[in-house]
Design an enzyme around this catalytic site. Structure first.
Site, PDB file in Angstrom:
ATOM      1  N   LYS A   1      -3.026   5.549  -4.478  1.00 25.93           N
ATOM      2  CA  LYS A   1      -4.146   6.440  -4.211  1.00 25.93           C
ATOM      3  C   LYS A   1      -4.160   7.621  -5.171  1.00 25.93           C
ATOM      4  O   LYS A   1      -3.158   7.917  -5.819  1.00 25.93           O
ATOM      5  CB  LYS A   1      -4.081   6.913  -2.759  1.00 25.93           C
ATOM      6  CG  LYS A   1      -3.980   5.728  -1.774  1.00 25.93           C
ATOM      7  CD  LYS A   1      -3.931   6.149  -0.343  1.00 25.93           C
ATOM      8  CE  LYS A   1      -3.777   4.942   0.568  1.00 25.93           C
ATOM      9  NZ  LYS A   1      -2.409   4.415   0.575  1.00 25.93           N
TER      10      LYS A   1
ATOM     11  N   PHE B   1      -2.624   1.150  15.537  1.00 23.11           N
ATOM     12  CA  PHE B   1      -1.940   1.541  16.775  1.00 23.11           C
ATOM     13  C   PHE B   1      -2.293   2.978  17.157  1.00 23.11           C
ATOM     14  O   PHE B   1      -1.670   3.559  18.037  1.00 23.11           O
ATOM     15  CB  PHE B   1      -0.421   1.407  16.622  1.00 23.11           C
ATOM     16  CG  PHE B   1       0.052   0.005  16.339  1.00 23.11           C
ATOM     17  CD1 PHE B   1      -0.562  -1.093  16.923  1.00 23.11           C
ATOM     18  CD2 PHE B   1       1.109  -0.219  15.480  1.00 23.11           C
ATOM     19  CE1 PHE B   1      -0.131  -2.383  16.673  1.00 23.11           C
ATOM     20  CE2 PHE B   1       1.558  -1.510  15.220  1.00 23.11           C
ATOM     21  CZ  PHE B   1       0.928  -2.596  15.811  1.00 23.11           C
ATOM     22  N   ASN B   2      -3.283   3.567  16.486  1.00 23.89           N
ATOM     23  CA  ASN B   2      -3.718   4.947  16.733  1.00 23.89           C
ATOM     24  C   ASN B   2      -2.542   5.921  16.689  1.00 23.89           C
ATOM     25  O   ASN B   2      -2.376   6.772  17.550  1.00 23.89           O
ATOM     26  CB  ASN B   2      -4.485   5.058  18.042  1.00 23.89           C
ATOM     27  CG  ASN B   2      -5.868   4.427  17.953  1.00 23.89           C
ATOM     28  OD1 ASN B   2      -6.121   3.375  18.512  1.00 23.89           O
ATOM     29  ND2 ASN B   2      -6.774   5.062  17.207  1.00 23.89           N
ATOM     30  N   SER B   3      -1.709   5.720  15.670  1.00 24.33           N
ATOM     31  CA  SER B   3      -0.525   6.528  15.354  1.00 24.33           C
ATOM     32  C   SER B   3       0.568   6.431  16.412  1.00 24.33           C
ATOM     33  O   SER B   3       1.439   7.283  16.481  1.00 24.33           O
ATOM     34  CB  SER B   3      -0.869   7.992  15.048  1.00 24.33           C
ATOM     35  OG  SER B   3      -1.094   8.742  16.208  1.00 24.33           O
ATOM     36  N   GLY B   4       0.532   5.371  17.219  1.00 19.51           N
ATOM     37  CA  GLY B   4       1.689   5.129  18.076  1.00 19.51           C
ATOM     38  C   GLY B   4       1.430   4.529  19.434  1.00 19.51           C
ATOM     39  O   GLY B   4       2.126   3.614  19.863  1.00 19.51           O
ATOM     40  N   ILE B   5       0.410   5.001  20.139  1.00 14.46           N
ATOM     41  CA  ILE B   5       0.296   4.645  21.547  1.00 14.46           C
ATOM     42  C   ILE B   5       0.031   3.162  21.795  1.00 14.46           C
ATOM     43  O   ILE B   5       0.462   2.602  22.803  1.00 14.46           O
ATOM     44  CB  ILE B   5      -0.777   5.519  22.245  1.00 14.46           C
ATOM     45  CG1 ILE B   5      -0.650   5.373  23.763  1.00 14.46           C
ATOM     46  CG2 ILE B   5      -2.179   5.186  21.727  1.00 14.46           C
ATOM     47  CD1 ILE B   5      -1.394   6.433  24.543  1.00 14.46           C
ATOM     48  N   LEU B   6      -0.644   2.478  20.863  1.00 12.48           N
ATOM     49  CA  LEU B   6      -0.868   1.043  21.043  1.00 12.48           C
ATOM     50  C   LEU B   6       0.362   0.217  20.647  1.00 12.48           C
ATOM     51  O   LEU B   6       0.399  -0.986  20.880  1.00 12.48           O
ATOM     52  CB  LEU B   6      -2.094   0.578  20.251  1.00 12.48           C
ATOM     53  CG  LEU B   6      -3.442   1.060  20.779  1.00 12.48           C
ATOM     54  CD1 LEU B   6      -4.583   0.516  19.926  1.00 12.48           C
ATOM     55  CD2 LEU B   6      -3.643   0.657  22.244  1.00 12.48           C
TER      56      LEU B   6
ATOM     57  N   TYR C   1       2.981  10.116   0.033  1.00 17.95           N
ATOM     58  CA  TYR C   1       4.063   9.682   0.910  1.00 17.95           C
ATOM     59  C   TYR C   1       5.412  10.124   0.350  1.00 17.95           C
ATOM     60  O   TYR C   1       5.960   9.516  -0.569  1.00 17.95           O
ATOM     61  CB  TYR C   1       4.040   8.170   1.077  1.00 17.95           C
ATOM     62  CG  TYR C   1       2.720   7.616   1.588  1.00 17.95           C
ATOM     63  CD1 TYR C   1       1.828   8.408   2.303  1.00 17.95           C
ATOM     64  CD2 TYR C   1       2.358   6.297   1.351  1.00 17.95           C
ATOM     65  CE1 TYR C   1       0.619   7.906   2.756  1.00 17.95           C
ATOM     66  CE2 TYR C   1       1.155   5.785   1.815  1.00 17.95           C
ATOM     67  CZ  TYR C   1       0.292   6.598   2.517  1.00 17.95           C
ATOM     68  OH  TYR C   1      -0.909   6.094   2.971  1.00 17.95           O
TER      69      TYR C   1
ATOM     70  N   GLY D   1      -3.613   2.415  10.724  1.00 14.12           N
ATOM     71  CA  GLY D   1      -3.624   3.135  11.990  1.00 14.12           C
ATOM     72  C   GLY D   1      -4.150   2.342  13.168  1.00 14.12           C
ATOM     73  O   GLY D   1      -4.751   2.909  14.083  1.00 14.12           O
TER      74      GLY D   1
ATOM     75  N   ASP E   1       0.834  -1.195   0.000  1.00 13.76           N
ATOM     76  CA  ASP E   1       0.000   0.000   0.000  1.00 13.76           C
ATOM     77  C   ASP E   1       0.869   1.246   0.000  1.00 13.76           C
ATOM     78  O   ASP E   1       1.686   1.451   0.897  1.00 13.76           O
ATOM     79  CB  ASP E   1      -0.905   0.017   1.234  1.00 13.76           C
ATOM     80  CG  ASP E   1      -1.721   1.301   1.317  1.00 13.76           C
ATOM     81  OD1 ASP E   1      -2.619   1.483   0.483  1.00 13.76           O
ATOM     82  OD2 ASP E   1      -1.435   2.133   2.202  1.00 13.76           O
TER      83      ASP E   1
END
Length: 345
Positions: free
Chosen positions: A88, A239-244, A62, A237, A57
């Site tokens: 995309k 990991f919600n952009s990091g915290i998970l 990017y 996403g 992807d």
């Protein structure tokens, strides 16, 4: 050495394409967080292919084309029919002007990204992507970032109309002509997925951040609708952009910003339950996301071969079913959320 069989395949909606349950996300390869050397970036994609990940992807956004250039090199080193390439539309690159300061990438190509959901702009974007990727066809094409997160409340209605009148018509034509096998959208909001699903005929949708171990707003309307319509869902996403991925650490990120206190508190509670079952938080986050029957693949970004290997290892780790029931019992997970043990493979 990780066995290739560690990455199962699933059929993506009505496309008939068989894609790996773990996809290779390439936003980091556009120099998102750091300047990468070409060798490491390309090797990450090659390692993904070696381990049985066949879904790649990318996007013109990017690195303003840099990610597609690097992916193109990796693509040329494998049989084209062995991989599923997704990119995309919604932006084309202007090589005669430099990037704006708000491009979001620390590096990338010295070009300006022009937001354009028109028919002609979409065709220009596709042509540029084919050239950067070095291929004569694409497997999946997604209309990118038609959401409030990107454009704001005041502009979203105009962007939605432009996308349906322009980009959708272009992609529908390319699908009919066999240039692409499937079309869809890639957005950050479940509500926009519902709007597009009701407005056109889409094969797949990539939703970032709105169905994760931390929050499940897509569970109410979008995921049931996707099941009914036969739309193959890709998740980004998770990991919600990091915290998970990091857990509750200093500077932990949520939606690309420092996590607020209530998010830190909830993640700490989730992590405590994971620790009690001997499961790493990112492993639980990845496997939970794959538990919904509408979800075909989870797209994870990687900057190096090592990160790819770590993602594949997390996919094949054992997670006891008691973990999910404990999270639900403590109201840390939606009671109606399907979990991996009860989901079809």
């Amino acid at each position: 050495m990780i066995a290739v069989s560690a990455v199962p395949r699933r059929v993506l909606g009505r496309t008939g394409l068989s894609v790996s349950a773990l996809g290779c996300g390439t936003a980091p390869l556009g120099d998102l967080y750091a300047h990468l050397d070409d060798g490491t970036a390309i090797a990450a994609v090659e390692r993904a292919f070696e381990l049985g990940i066949n879904l790649l992807d990318t996007s013109p956004l990017y690195g303003r084309g840099l990610s597609e250039h690097r992916c193109g090199t990796a693509i040329r080193r494998v049989p084209r029919q062995d991989i599923v390439v997704c990119t995309k539309v919604g932006r084309w690159m202007d090589p005669f002007h430099g990037p704006s300061n708000g491009s979001g990438f620390v590096g990338g190509q010295p070009h300006c990204a022009v937001v354009d959901y028109s028919y002609d702009g979409t065709m220009r974007s596709v042509e540029q992507s084919l050239l950067r990727l070095g291929t004569d066809r694409l497997d999946l094409l997604l209309i990118h970032d038609v959401d409030v997160w990107t454009h704001g409340v005041d502009a979203i209605e105009d962007r939605f109309r432009e996308a349906m009148a322009g980009a959708y018509v272009a992609l529908d034509r390319l699908r009919a002509e066999g240039v692409v096998a499937g079309i869809g959208i890639g957005v950050n909001e479940a509500e926009m997925c519902v709007r597009f699903a009701q407005a056109g005929s889409f094969d797949t949708m990539l939703l970032a951040g709105r169905y994760s171990l931390l929050e499940q707003p897509a569970l109410t309307h979008f995921l049931p609708l996707a099941e009914r319509q036969g739309i193959g869902v890709l998740l980004g996403g998770v990991f919600n952009s990091g915290i998970l991925a990091t857990g509750v650490v200093h500077g932990a990120k949520y939606n690309y910003q420092d996590a607020p206190p209530q998010i830190l508190a909830k993640v700490a509670d989730i992590e405590r339950v994971c620790d009690a079952h001997g499961v790493a938080l990112p492993t639980a986050a990845l496997q939970f996301a794959l538990g919904h029957p509408a979800v075909v693949s989870v797209v994870l970004g990687a900057q190096s071969p090592h990160e790819v290997e770590r993602n594949v290892a997390a996919l094949s780790s054992q997670v006891p079913s008691e973990l999910w029931s404990d999270l639900k019992a403590q109201h840390l997970l939606d009671a109606d959320a399907p979990v991996p043990s009860s989901a079809p493979g």
